[in-house]
Every structure is written in structure tokens, then in C-alpha cells.
Design a protein around this motif. Structure first.
Motif, PDB file in Angstrom:
ATOM      1  N   ASN A  55      -0.568   6.290   2.478  1.00  0.00           N
ATOM      2  CA  ASN A  55       0.839   5.912   2.651  1.00  0.00           C
ATOM      3  C   ASN A  55       1.791   7.022   2.204  1.00  0.00           C
ATOM      4  N   MET A  57       2.057   8.715  -0.395  1.00  0.00           N
ATOM      5  CA  MET A  57       2.509   8.719  -1.783  1.00  0.00           C
ATOM      6  C   MET A  57       2.372  10.118  -2.371  1.00  0.00           C
ATOM      7  N   VAL A  85       9.272   7.140   4.513  1.00  0.00           N
ATOM      8  CA  VAL A  85       9.801   5.870   4.021  1.00  0.00           C
ATOM      9  C   VAL A  85       9.323   4.720   4.905  1.00  0.00           C
ATOM     10  N   ARG A  88       5.663   3.891   4.231  1.00  0.00           N
ATOM     11  CA  ARG A  88       5.407   3.099   3.020  1.00  0.00           C
ATOM     12  C   ARG A  88       5.858   1.650   3.173  1.00  0.00           C
ATOM     13  N   ARG A  89       6.747   1.394   4.130  1.00  0.00           N
ATOM     14  CA  ARG A  89       7.102  -0.007   4.379  1.00  0.00           C
ATOM     15  C   ARG A  89       5.958  -0.739   5.049  1.00  0.00           C
ATOM     16  N   ILE A  91       2.682   0.345   4.907  1.00  0.00           N
ATOM     17  CA  ILE A  91       1.463   0.499   4.120  1.00  0.00           C
ATOM     18  C   ILE A  91       1.858   0.456   2.652  1.00  0.00           C
TER      19      ILE A  91
ATOM     20  N   GLY B 219       6.828   3.015  -3.130  1.00  0.00           N
ATOM     21  CA  GLY B 219       5.734   2.296  -2.480  1.00  0.00           C
ATOM     22  C   GLY B 219       6.216   1.119  -1.660  1.00  0.00           C
ATOM     23  N   LEU B 220       7.400   0.619  -1.969  1.00  0.00           N
ATOM     24  CA  LEU B 220       7.955  -0.499  -1.197  1.00  0.00           C
ATOM     25  C   LEU B 220       8.835  -0.003  -0.059  1.00  0.00           C
ATOM     26  N   GLY B 221       8.864   1.304   0.137  1.00  0.00           N
ATOM     27  CA  GLY B 221       9.631   1.842   1.249  1.00  0.00           C
ATOM     28  C   GLY B 221      11.078   2.122   0.900  1.00  0.00           C
TER      29      GLY B 221
END
Ligand code: ADP
Ligand code: MG
Lengths: 268, 335
Positions: A55, A57, A85, A88-89, A91, B219-221
Motif C-alpha cells: 500500500n 507505506m 493516497v 492507501r484508501r 489497501i 494508512g487510512l488514505g
């Protein structure tokens, strides 16, 4: 680009570096859709590194670099026009140490949906309730959603973090040793929860607990460390994916001797 | 490193070095007490010295309070002004027997507010940029420069206010609006002076926010800006408030800049007080100017200075107390 529908994420010839240092080399792995895939292996072999590449990170670490291809829904995650961004939404991630925000339980869960622009109180209430029910935390906290997330026990905090992750309804959930800071009862609760969640989500979990991998996962990837002595006293180490198979097969008929020795507890 | 493989030939031959414990045990027969208390004069001496250091600052503070308090008591007992007059009179003119603290307090408040309007947004912005956006090499260059600002003597700032900021303001808003001595120029420059303090304290507060919280947000976007505004700033809020209050107390106590640029006479309440473009004299500026002249001890003018000093002391003490209680809460935020 060819992708198999049965796979949620595919890693192709992935090398990951931290600065000059090669951390993992040549990882090829196809993560099955709506299954639990476990990553096992000795400490430092790059399980977290591979997980975090899924994702993006690793973008947050200065100097981290990913070579090769990570494919999600026939899109290359490291392509030029990919927004980290957005990645990550879709995953989401649950971390080793429970890390709720110093906000109320409600605000923790509503954080992601609010980022997506949901302001309507009624909708948010529904999402919060559904997510907390999904993570088996609702009954314990329903009367007290205004309480700080930090006031919960470790196991409850981790379930709160899972609720927070599923509140945005991601596709894939990455979990990096989610139970390593928890006692056996809390661990049990998280494992039960994973088995529920996998009906709707693809889950990848890093664990150093082989029983846990056997209990919960459908597929297991075993990573190990390769070493090379550069000069006297200095050696290079990097992680490789040794074996990837259905969990049953990997634990009962491993096709590599190294896997067998690891699952018998002879190293790592 | 030729003999790397040198092995320990007699691994069990311990007790040779008399300083090590085993040797002492061997020397002593079993009845001799070996755990009795020992005198350690060095430790005592250090302890006494450190206690002295600690007490010195306590006694200094007590001394200041006693002097300010008793001299102020003399002033109020002399009958020239009651406490009510002190807080309500519109002028501070000792020659005319008028002792209203408000004109002086108003200049202190005006210059401090102007200063904080500069220092808080710019300091916080600098902290966010340095801590969250700047690449390591940029940060390594900018931070020392910012810290140099904190090391400039305040008299230089005062001169800068008078010869640069005042003409600038007068050029912008007109010679008639902005007086030669004015609160705004002093306040603005004071803000620049305080900026590094706010920036550095806020940056400490921001960097104290655990990495794991940022990761949770990403991690939550969340974007970087969302992470900063929704997670990092709220988590660091009490630290930032503490930085703000420390900045205010520095502004309130600052003397040189206001003495040089704000004015050399108290304003009159209801006239130009609280006007940033008018001249004013702060509590500190007034004390500096008057005690620089040749006042005779025990004159009313002289005693009145202590009442200003006491007001100033109480004001900054309150700010410090608030700042301390806020930053104590700040330490309890995460766990
Ligand atoms: N942020 C980082 N910076 C530099 N090296 C790192 C970083 N994170 C991990 N590594 C290195 O990458 C290798 C793999 O680490 P990691 O993925 O954390 O292993 P695991 O999760 O399997 O224990 C290790 O050698 C580790 O030192
Ligand atoms: Mg790890």
C-alpha cells in the motif's frame, strides 16, 4: 497487462531498497482474492517491508525504493500516474502496536469516512456502528463512544484499529503482526475476527507465530535471509521469498528443506 | 588484530584482581560483615553543592517577591493612590499624583498582541514546514538560521524597529496615521524576535507526536496536510499552547524594543491607548526609562515603580502557571 481475477494483488520481480541497502530481492507472489495470506519467516527477512510495499507505506520512509511491479486491479501501483493516497484508501493497514488516535472511539472510526467527505451525522453513525460490530467491539463500547480510544485495553485498541480500517471499506487489509502485543484471549478475538472479515476482504497478515499462520491462513509465504560476505567482517543480508503455497501444503509437505527446518523450529 | 583467535586459557581462574568482588570475598573469612554502610564524602559534597544551586534560584525568587511586595506596600500605604485608583485611573503621571496602571498595561497588551499575531502563525508555520515538509538538508540549513534570530540582542531589534519598521509603516499607512513612536512597529519586530522560540517549541511538540499516529492516518488514505491538521496538530495542541504562552510572557517582559520604538510616555486611557499606530509606553519601558533617570530613593516616583514591577511579576507568573499546567496535560496525551 494480464491479471488473474482470482488475485487481489500480484508482486512481480519486486526488489526493495532502503537507500543503498537491498532489503528484499526477487519477490514474486500472487495474493488470492478474499483469502488470508500469511507471511512468516525469521526476524529481519523483510516481511514488513514487502507488506508495506503493497500500500505504498514505504513512500513515507526517506530513501525507500521499490523496483519491479506491484499490480492491483490491473494497475501498476508504482506507475507514474498512481496516487499513493488513493492506493492507501483501497489497501488499508493494521499495525503491530495498536495506534488509536488520541480521540474518542467514535472519532477514531469516523476518521477515514470523514476524509472521504462524509459529513452527514446519520451516515457516520451507521458506519461507526457497523464497523464496530464487524470488529466485535460494539457490545463492549456502545454505551461509551465518546470515551478516548486510548482508554481501551490493548486488545480492544487493536480491534478499534481494525474497525477504523474497515470503516472506509477497503479492498485489501494488511496486518503487520497485529497480535504480537496482545494476550492470548485478545489474540483469539482478533483471529476470529479475521475469519469473519475474510468473507468480504482480502487479508495479508505478517506473523511470527506459526500456529497462528496455520490456524487462520489459506496461503502462507515463507521468507528467509540470504547472506553474502563482502569484505572481512562485513556482510550483506537481504530477504527472499523461499516458498509460497497453500498453508496445508506448506506446513505438511514443504518443498524446500529450509522451510521444513524453519517450521520445525530449527532456526529463526 | 593479529591474535583474534586468542582464547581464554584459564576461564575458571577468577578472583585475581583485588578490585573485583570475588577476590574480596576470598580474602575475608565468613564472619566479617561485608555489606556495612560506607561513607562516601564525594557524593555528599556533590549533593550539597547541587542543593545549593537549587536553593539559590528559590531564594532569588523569594527575595524579588519580598522586595517588590514590601516596596509596593510602602507605595500604597503612603496614601497617594488606593488600589482602586491604581486600576481605574486613566493616567500615569506621578508628578500630578495620578497613578493609573492601565495606560502602561494597555501598551504592554497592545504590543504583545501585535507580536503574537506575527509570532504564532509564522512560528507555527515554520515549525510545520521544518518538521513535516522540509527535506533533511533543507532543515539542516534553515534551523540554525532560525536559531540565530533568537540570539540577536534585543537592542538591535529595537533599532531595527525604529529605523526600518516605523518608516515602512508610515510609508504604507501615511505619516499622519502612524506616529514616529508607535506600538505596531515595536510589536511587529518583537514578534520576529519571539518567532524562533515559538517555532522551536512547536516543532518539539510536533515531533513528540508518535510516528505510529502519522502512519495510522496515512494508512487510512489521508494526505500529508490532512494528517497534519487532523492528527498531528491536535495531538500537539497543548505543547503549542504552552509555546504560545511562553511567547506571550516574553513579549510582556521585553523591554529594549518597546523602550526604543514604542514611545517614551504613557498614553491616556480613552485617548490613544490601544491604538497600535499611536505611541505608548509599556510597563517595562516605563520602568527602564524612569530608573535610568536620577530619582531619589523613597520618593513617590521611585516607590511607584515597584507597584508596576509587582503588576508585571504577577502577570508573567500567571502566564507561566497556565503554561505549566497546559504542558503537563500535554505529557499525558498519548498514554
Ligand atoms: N526504515 C528502515 N530503514 C532502513 N532499513 C530498514 C527499515 N525498515 C527495515 N529495514 C531493514 O530491512 C530489513 C527487513 O526488515 P523488516 O521488513 O522490518 O523485517 P521483518 O518484518 O521480517 O522483521 C531489515 O534488515 C531491516 O534492518
Ligand atoms: Mg516486521
Amino acid at each position: 497487462m494480464t491479471t488473474n481475477r482470482a488475485y487481489a494483488v500480484e508482486l512481480k520481480d519486486v526488489n526493495i531498497y532502503y537507500g543503498e541497502k537491498l532489503a528484499v530481492k526477487d519477490v514474486n507472489l500472487s495474493i488470492a482474492h478474499q483469502k488470508i495470506t500469511a507471511f512468516i519467516g525469521p526476524s529481519g527477512c523483510g516481511k514488513s517491508t514487502v507488506l508495506r510495499s503493497i500500500n505504498r507505506m514505504n513512500d513515507l520512509i526517506p530513501g525507500a525504493k521499490v523496483e519491479g511491479d506491484v499490480v492491483y486491479r490491473s494497475q501498476s501501483l508504482y506507475g507514474r500516474d498512481i496516487d499513493a493516497v488513493e492506493v492507501r484508501r483501497r489497501i488499508g493497514m493494521v499495525f503491530q502496536k495498536p495506534n488509536p488516535f488520541p480521540k474518542s472511539i467514535y472519532d477514531n472510526v469516523a476518521y477515514g469516512p470523514r476524509l472521504l467527505g462524509i459529513r452527514d451525522r446519520k451516515v457516520l453513525n451507521e458506519i461507526v456502528e457497523r464497523s464496530l460490530k464487524h470488529s466485535f467491539l460494539w457490545d463492549e463500547v456502545k454505551g461509551d463512544l465518546k470515551k478516548s480510544g486510548l482508554a481501551l485495553s490493548g486488545g480492544q485498541q487493536q480491534r478499534l484499529c481494525i474497525a477504523r480500517t474497515i470503516a472506509v471499506e477497503p479492498d485489501v487489509i494488511l496486518m503487520d503482526e497485529p497480535c504480537s502485543a496482545l494476550d492470548p484471549i485478545a489474540t483469539q478475538a482478533i483471529e476470529d475476527l479475521m475469519k469473519e472479515l475474510v468473507k468480504q476482504y482480502t487479508i495479508v497478515i505478517v506473523t511470527h507465530n506459526m500456529q497462528q499462520a496455520q490456524r487462520v491462513s489459506d496461503y502462507t509465504a515463507f521468507y528467509s535471509i540470504r547472506k553474502e560476505v563482502e569484505t572481512e567482517g562485513k556482510e550483506k543480508r537481504w530477504g527472499v521469498l523461499v516458498e509460497y503455497a497453500p498453508t496445508e501444503t506448506l506446513f505438511n509437505q514443504p518443498s524446500h528443506e529450509e522451510t521444513e527446518r524453519y517450521i520445525r523450529g530449527e532456526f529463526g | 588484530m593479529s591474535n583474534r583467535n586468542l582464547s581464554i586459557t584459564t576461564p575458571l581462574d577468577i578472583g585475581r584482581d583485588p578490585r573485583l568482588l570475588n577476590a574480596r570475598l576470598k580474602r575475608q573469612d565468613s564472619t566479617e560483615p561485608i555489606l556495612t554502610k560506607q561513607a562516601r564524602p564525594g557524593e555528599m559534597l556533590i549533593r550539597a553543592f547541587l542543593l545549593f544551586c537549587g536553593l539559590l534560584s528559590v531564594f532569588t525568587t523569594i527575595g524579588i517577591v519580598v522586595v517588590l511586595g514590601s516596596e509596593s506596600l510602602l507605595f500604597f500605604n503612603s496614601g497617594v493612590a488606593t488600589l482602586t485608583e491604581f486600576f481605574t485611573a486613566t493616567r500615569w503621571q506621578p508628578q500630578a499624583g495620578e497613578f493609573g496602571i492601565m495606560p502602561l498595561l494597555s501598551a504592554t497588551i497592545t504590543t504583545s498582541i501585535v507580536a503574537m499575531f506575527v509570532a504564532l502563525p509564522l512560528g507555527l508555520g515554520a515549525a510545520i514546514y521544518l518538521g513535516e515538509y522540509a527535506r533533511p538538508n533543507v532543515r539542516a540549513t534553515l534551523k540554525p538560521i532560525l536559531e540565530i534570530l533568537a540570539g540577536i540582542p534585543t537592542v538591535v531589534y529595537g533599532y531595527f524597529a525604529l529605523t526600518f519598521m516605523t518608516p515602512l509603516l508610515r510609508g504604507m499607512f501615511g505619516q499622519d496615521t502612524v506616529q514616529i513612536y508607535n506600538n505596531a512597529a515595536a510589536g511587529l519586530v518583537m514578534g520576529v524576535m519571539i518567532l524562533p522560540t515559538i517555532a522551536s517549541m512547536s516543532e518539539d511538540a510536533l515531533s513528540a507526536v508518535p510516528r505510529s499516529l502519522r502512519e495510522a492516518s496515512y494508512g487510512l488514505g489521508a494526505t500529508r496536510f490532512e494528517t497534519i491538521t487532523k492528527v498531528v496538530l491536535p495531538a500537539a495542541l497543548s505543547g503549542i499552547i504552552a509555546a504560545f504562552l511562553l511567547g506571550v510572557s516574553r513579549a510582556v517582559g521585553e523591554t529594549m524594543i518597546v523602550a526604543l520604538a514604542a514611545g517614551a510616555g504613557p498614553c491616556v486611557l480613552g485617548d490613544t491607548c490601544f491604538n497600535p499606530f499611536a505611541a505608548g509606553e509599556t510597563m517595562t519601558g516605563h520602568i527602564a526609562r524612569i530608573s535610568g533617570g536620577d530619582l531619589s530613593y523613597n520618593s513617590v516616583d521611585y516607590n511607584s515603580l515597584f507597584s508596576i514591577g509587582l503588576t508585571l511579576f504577577v502577570f508573567t507568573l500567571l502566564l507561566n502557571l497556565i503554561s505549566r499546567s497546559v504542558s503537563k496535560r500535554f505529557r499525558e496525551v498519548y498514554q
